[in-house]
Scaffold this motif. Structure first.
Motif, PDB file in Angstrom:
ATOM      1  N   ARG A  47      40.141  49.695  26.885  1.00  0.00           N
ATOM      2  CA  ARG A  47      39.211  50.664  27.462  1.00  0.00           C
ATOM      3  C   ARG A  47      39.089  50.418  28.956  1.00  0.00           C
ATOM      4  NH1 ARG A  47      34.850  49.833  22.812  1.00  0.00           N
ATOM      5  NH2 ARG A  47      35.967  50.915  21.177  1.00  0.00           N
ATOM      6  N   GLY A  48      38.222  51.158  29.596  1.00  0.00           N
ATOM      7  CA  GLY A  48      38.001  51.012  31.029  1.00  0.00           C
ATOM      8  C   GLY A  48      37.430  49.641  31.370  1.00  0.00           C
ATOM      9  N   GLY A  49      37.701  49.199  32.567  1.00  0.00           N
ATOM     10  CA  GLY A  49      37.191  47.903  33.004  1.00  0.00           C
ATOM     11  C   GLY A  49      38.302  46.934  33.346  1.00  0.00           C
ATOM     12  N   GLY A  50      39.520  47.239  32.936  1.00  0.00           N
ATOM     13  CA  GLY A  50      40.668  46.425  33.302  1.00  0.00           C
ATOM     14  C   GLY A  50      40.591  44.993  32.842  1.00  0.00           C
ATOM     15  N   ALA A  51      40.852  44.080  33.776  1.00  0.00           N
ATOM     16  CA  ALA A  51      40.906  42.655  33.444  1.00  0.00           C
ATOM     17  C   ALA A  51      39.559  42.142  32.965  1.00  0.00           C
ATOM     18  CB  ALA A  51      41.365  41.860  34.665  1.00  0.00           C
ATOM     19  N   TYR A  52      38.470  42.665  33.527  1.00  0.00           N
ATOM     20  CA  TYR A  52      37.140  42.216  33.093  1.00  0.00           C
ATOM     21  C   TYR A  52      36.921  42.525  31.617  1.00  0.00           C
ATOM     22  CZ  TYR A  52      36.414  42.253  38.113  1.00  0.00           C
ATOM     23  OH  TYR A  52      36.537  42.054  39.449  1.00  0.00           O
ATOM     24  N   SER A 103      38.044  38.987  24.797  1.00  0.00           N
ATOM     25  CA  SER A 103      38.694  37.849  24.156  1.00  0.00           C
ATOM     26  C   SER A 103      37.902  36.550  24.296  1.00  0.00           C
ATOM     27  CB  SER A 103      40.108  37.664  24.703  1.00  0.00           C
ATOM     28  OG  SER A 103      40.039  37.389  26.076  1.00  0.00           O
ATOM     29  N   LEU A 104      37.224  36.336  25.441  1.00  0.00           N
ATOM     30  CA  LEU A 104      36.530  35.077  25.675  1.00  0.00           C
ATOM     31  C   LEU A 104      35.011  35.194  25.647  1.00  0.00           C
ATOM     32  CD1 LEU A 104      38.730  33.709  28.589  1.00  0.00           C
ATOM     33  CD2 LEU A 104      38.887  33.148  26.171  1.00  0.00           C
ATOM     34  N   GLY A 105      34.499  36.409  25.561  1.00  0.00           N
ATOM     35  CA  GLY A 105      33.063  36.602  25.541  1.00  0.00           C
ATOM     36  C   GLY A 105      32.550  37.106  26.870  1.00  0.00           C
ATOM     37  N   PRO A 106      31.378  37.756  26.838  1.00  0.00           N
ATOM     38  CA  PRO A 106      30.850  38.341  28.072  1.00  0.00           C
ATOM     39  C   PRO A 106      30.459  37.305  29.127  1.00  0.00           C
ATOM     40  CG  PRO A 106      29.351  38.714  26.228  1.00  0.00           C
ATOM     41  CD  PRO A 106      30.583  38.092  25.682  1.00  0.00           C
ATOM     42  N   GLU A 107      30.058  36.113  28.723  1.00  0.00           N
ATOM     43  CA  GLU A 107      29.690  35.087  29.707  1.00  0.00           C
ATOM     44  C   GLU A 107      30.898  34.676  30.535  1.00  0.00           C
ATOM     45  OE1 GLU A 107      29.177  34.633  26.406  1.00  0.00           O
ATOM     46  OE2 GLU A 107      27.031  35.058  26.269  1.00  0.00           O
ATOM     47  N   MET A 108      32.010  34.404  29.871  1.00  0.00           N
ATOM     48  CA  MET A 108      33.224  34.006  30.579  1.00  0.00           C
ATOM     49  C   MET A 108      33.778  35.173  31.397  1.00  0.00           C
ATOM     50  SD  MET A 108      35.175  31.444  31.207  1.00  0.00           S
ATOM     51  CE  MET A 108      34.890  30.272  29.930  1.00  0.00           C
TER      52      MET A 108
END
Length: 171
Positions: free
Chosen positions: A68-73, A79-84
């Motif tokens: 979806r939108g947002g690219g690398a973020y 995959s690693l969670g919103p904190e990471m």
């Protein structure tokens, strides 16, 4: 509206402009002087290996679900969670901000050395500051207008950069 950036305009050209930018050309002589030609090539090989591993990891993450939108973020958050993802996003933003400062310094130093023979003269400080400020203003306007204008400007810069590299090789 639908995003009109394709692989060339959205990924390849911006990455090429970033890799073959002012920082590389201004610091390559220092690197060869300090490490020698083989040491500098070794740095390039290690950097290429790190980039290959990063690209392979991103490719594995992207092919593991819908993007979806947002690219690398978005990929990192998924995959690693919103904190990471947030932590990496803040570091990425800071790195881009510092990179812009390096590019502005490289551009203004190069342009001042073309305009003035003695660009180390303290009187050129305000000229360099004015040039950097005006270039940053133009970049801000391009960013505000949107990614379509950015892609067109990046394509033009890529042609200029490729032409200058070809001229340097031929001359």
């Amino acid at each position: 509206t639908r995003n009109q950036l394709n692989s060339i305009n959205g990924c390849y050209v911006p990455c090429l402009l970033n890799i073959l930018g002012a920082i590389l050309y201004l610091r390559i002589g220092f690197s060869v002087g300090m490490m020698g030609m083989m040491g500098t090539l070794g740095i390039f090989c290690v950097s290429q290996g790190i980039a290959y591993l990063t690209i392979s990891s991103f490719s594995a993450i992207v092919t593991n679900g819908r993007m979806r939108g947002g690219g690398a973020y978005y990929m990192i958050s998924r995959s690693l969670g919103p904190e990471m993802g947030g932590a990496i996003g803040v570091v990425f933003f800071a790195a881009n901000s510092v990179g812009i400062a390096f590019y502005m310094q490289g551009f203004t130093d190069t342009l001042a050395s073309i305009i003035y023979l003695n660009d180390q003269d303290p009187s050129t400080y305000w000229l360099k500051l004015a040039m950097a400020g005006s270039c940053l203003t133009v970049e801000t306007v391009i960013a505000i207008v949107g990614s379509g204008l950015y892609a067109k400007c990046a394509g033009l810069l890529n042609l200029i950069q490729t032409g200058s590299i070809a001229f340097a090789v031929v001359a």
